[in-house]
Design a protein around this motif. Structure first.
Motif, short mmCIF file in Angstrom:
data_model
loop_
_atom_site.label_atom_id
_atom_site.label_comp_id
_atom_site.label_asym_id
_atom_site.label_seq_id
_atom_site.Cartn_x
_atom_site.Cartn_y
_atom_site.Cartn_z
N LYS A 42 0.83 -1.22 0.00
CA LYS A 42 0.00 0.00 0.00
C LYS A 42 0.86 1.26 0.00
O LYS A 42 0.67 2.16 -0.81
CB LYS A 42 -0.91 0.04 1.25
CG LYS A 42 -1.79 -1.17 1.45
CD LYS A 42 -2.63 -1.06 2.70
CE LYS A 42 -1.87 -1.08 4.02
NZ LYS A 42 -1.21 -2.37 4.31
N SER A 43 1.82 1.31 0.94
CA SER A 43 2.66 2.51 1.03
C SER A 43 3.51 2.67 -0.21
O SER A 43 3.68 3.78 -0.72
CB SER A 43 3.57 2.44 2.27
OG SER A 43 2.80 2.46 3.44
N THR A 44 4.03 1.56 -0.71
CA THR A 44 4.86 1.63 -1.92
C THR A 44 4.06 2.20 -3.09
O THR A 44 4.54 3.07 -3.81
CB THR A 44 5.42 0.23 -2.26
OG1 THR A 44 6.13 -0.25 -1.12
CG2 THR A 44 6.33 0.27 -3.46
N PHE A 157 -2.66 10.19 1.72
CA PHE A 157 -2.60 9.94 3.17
C PHE A 157 -2.07 8.53 3.40
O PHE A 157 -2.62 7.57 2.87
CB PHE A 157 -4.00 9.98 3.78
CG PHE A 157 -4.70 11.31 3.71
CD1 PHE A 157 -4.56 12.24 4.74
CD2 PHE A 157 -5.53 11.63 2.65
CE1 PHE A 157 -5.23 13.46 4.70
CE2 PHE A 157 -6.20 12.85 2.60
CZ PHE A 157 -6.05 13.76 3.62
N ASP A 158 -1.03 8.38 4.21
CA ASP A 158 -0.53 7.05 4.55
C ASP A 158 -0.81 6.75 6.02
O ASP A 158 -0.09 7.22 6.90
CB ASP A 158 0.97 6.93 4.25
CG ASP A 158 1.43 5.48 4.27
OD1 ASP A 158 0.63 4.61 4.66
OD2 ASP A 158 2.59 5.22 3.91
N GLU A 159 -1.85 5.98 6.27
CA GLU A 159 -2.25 5.59 7.63
C GLU A 159 -2.20 6.78 8.59
O GLU A 159 -1.54 6.69 9.64
CB GLU A 159 -1.36 4.45 8.16
CG GLU A 159 -1.23 3.30 7.15
CD GLU A 159 -1.59 1.94 7.70
OE1 GLU A 159 -2.19 1.86 8.79
OE2 GLU A 159 -1.29 0.96 7.01
N PRO A 160 -2.87 7.88 8.29
CA PRO A 160 -2.68 9.10 9.08
C PRO A 160 -3.23 9.00 10.50
O PRO A 160 -2.85 9.79 11.35
CB PRO A 160 -3.45 10.16 8.29
CG PRO A 160 -4.49 9.41 7.55
CD PRO A 160 -3.86 8.09 7.20
MG MG Z 1 2.50 1.08 4.90
#
Ligand code: MG
Ligand code: ADP
Length: 360
Positions: A42-44, A157-160
């Motif tokens: 997901k983050s990538t 947004f990354d897991e904010p």
């Molecule tokens: Mg991640």
């Protein structure tokens, strides 16, 4: 506001392939959520959109422009991280205006943008504070404010909300939903929490091991999952999967004998004809057990969770695959009691245990 288009997008770290050729369109103004277990990429994928990772193949387009080789600062995106990433020595106002100031904007213009973002996020009273004088929720709001100030084409947004406690998480979730309504901006939001995904998304993108398992509106994924993974991931508590064998099949209907429940059968609608003897998994959501159901399995409820408003009964609580049944109000069932769990077979789904695909 701009659309985002990913075409055959790939990412490898050394010889490890992490993203395997993702094709995805996010419409302008859409709230898209990437959801999936930890490590699925997901983050990538988000960082590839931001330009913080270089693609190993394929393209990223934003607003119709191919930005695959464009620097992050020139993509018109702003990212909000789980860690907030605020500068400790700067005030809230300085933190929020910093990105814009660095692009050489006029100080008065920066002040106006910061003021407007502060109003949207109710930060007006905190503008002169330093980050350490703020609560976790306030810090995250400043991080979001810093993104708003830049008026990006796309918010990332990354897991904010992962560092916030449960109550604050729910409140901030509502604020982010409202922010999306107010700004009408394109947003891509990463989370491992399917409830966050269900409540925020216009479109959920379910990822597993660097591939899209399914993308669609939250309730479409809930009602019509393509495979075992999506069926199990979307919905809480998780869907039950019961082993079964096709015992009779005519066009449009198959009788499934449920292996673990002696003699129990369910007549499930399907579009084709399944060969008798075919092994299947029958999926039934906990909330789809109802005393009006025409199919029934005989089980023993071992543990009951009365949550007030809703209750769940569990059988096989010590196994890998416990059965979860939503119990009706005033159920009066005691732990250890045997129970005829009824369900409507029309709400059950069939899956191929080998390919894990849905049998429709
Ligand atoms: Mg991640
Ligand atoms: N810089 C990196 N170098 C090597 N492997 C990485 C790097 N960043 C991520 N990975 C690997 O890529 C996979 C996906 O990671 P990530 O996108 O962070 O997953 P998620 O955000 O879904 O938890 C993981 O297996 C992770 O270990």
């Amino acid at each position: 506001m701009a659309d985002v288009q990913l075409t055959k997008l790939k990412k490898s770290f050394g010889n490890v392939d992490v993203i395997h050729g993702v094709d995805l369109t996010i419409e302008a103004g859409e709230f898209a959520v990437f959801v999936g277990p930890s490590g699925c990429g997901k983050s990538t994928l988000l960082r590839l959109v931001a330009g913080l990772e270089e693609a190993s193949g394929g393209t990223v387009s934003i607003g119709g422009e191919d930005v695959t080789d464009v620097e992050p600062a020139d993509r018109g995106v702003a990212m909000v991280f789980q860690s907030y990433a605020l500068y400790p020595h700067m005030t809230v106002a300085e933190n929020m205006g910093f990105g814009l100031k660095m692009t050489g904007s006029d100080p008065k213009f920066v002040r106006e943008r910061v003021q407007r973002a502060a109003e949207i996020l109710h930060l007006e009273q905190l503008l002169e504070r330093k980050p350490k004088q703020l609560s976790g929720g306030q810090r995250q709001r400043v991080a979001i404010g810093r993104a708003i100030v830049r008026e990006p084409k796309v918010f990332l947004f990354d897991e904010p909300l992962s560092n916030l406690d449960a109550e604050l998480r729910v409140r901030m979730r509502l604020e982010i939903a409202k922010l999306h309504n107010d700004l009408g901006a394109t947003m891509i939001y990463v989370t491992h929490d399917q409830v966050e995904a269900m409540t925020l998304a216009d479109k959920i993108v379910v990822l597993r091991a660097g591939r899209i398992e399914q993308a669609g509106a939250p309730l479409d994924l809930y009602a019509d999952p393509d495979n075992l993974f999506v069926a199990g991931f979307i919905g809480s508590p998780k869907m039950n999967f019961l082993a079964g064998t096709v015992s009779e099949s005519a066009n449009g209907e198959s009788v499934i004998a449920l292996t673990e429940f002696d003699g129990a059968t369910a007549k499930v609608p399907v579009s084709g004809t399944l060969k008798p003897g075919t092994e299947v998994l029958l999926g039934i959501r906990p909330e789809h057990f109802t005393s009006q159901g025409t199919a029934a399995i005989e089980t023993r409820i071992e543990v009951i969770e009365d949550l007030g408003g809703v209750s769940y009964g569990y059988s096989g609580a010590d196994t890998d695959n416990p059965l979860t049944i939503a119990l009706e109000e005033g159920h009066g069932i005691k732990p250890g009691q045997s129970f005829k769990a009824r369900f409507d077979p029309a709400r059950a789904m069939l899956f191929d245990p080998q390919s894990e695909r849905r049998i429709r």
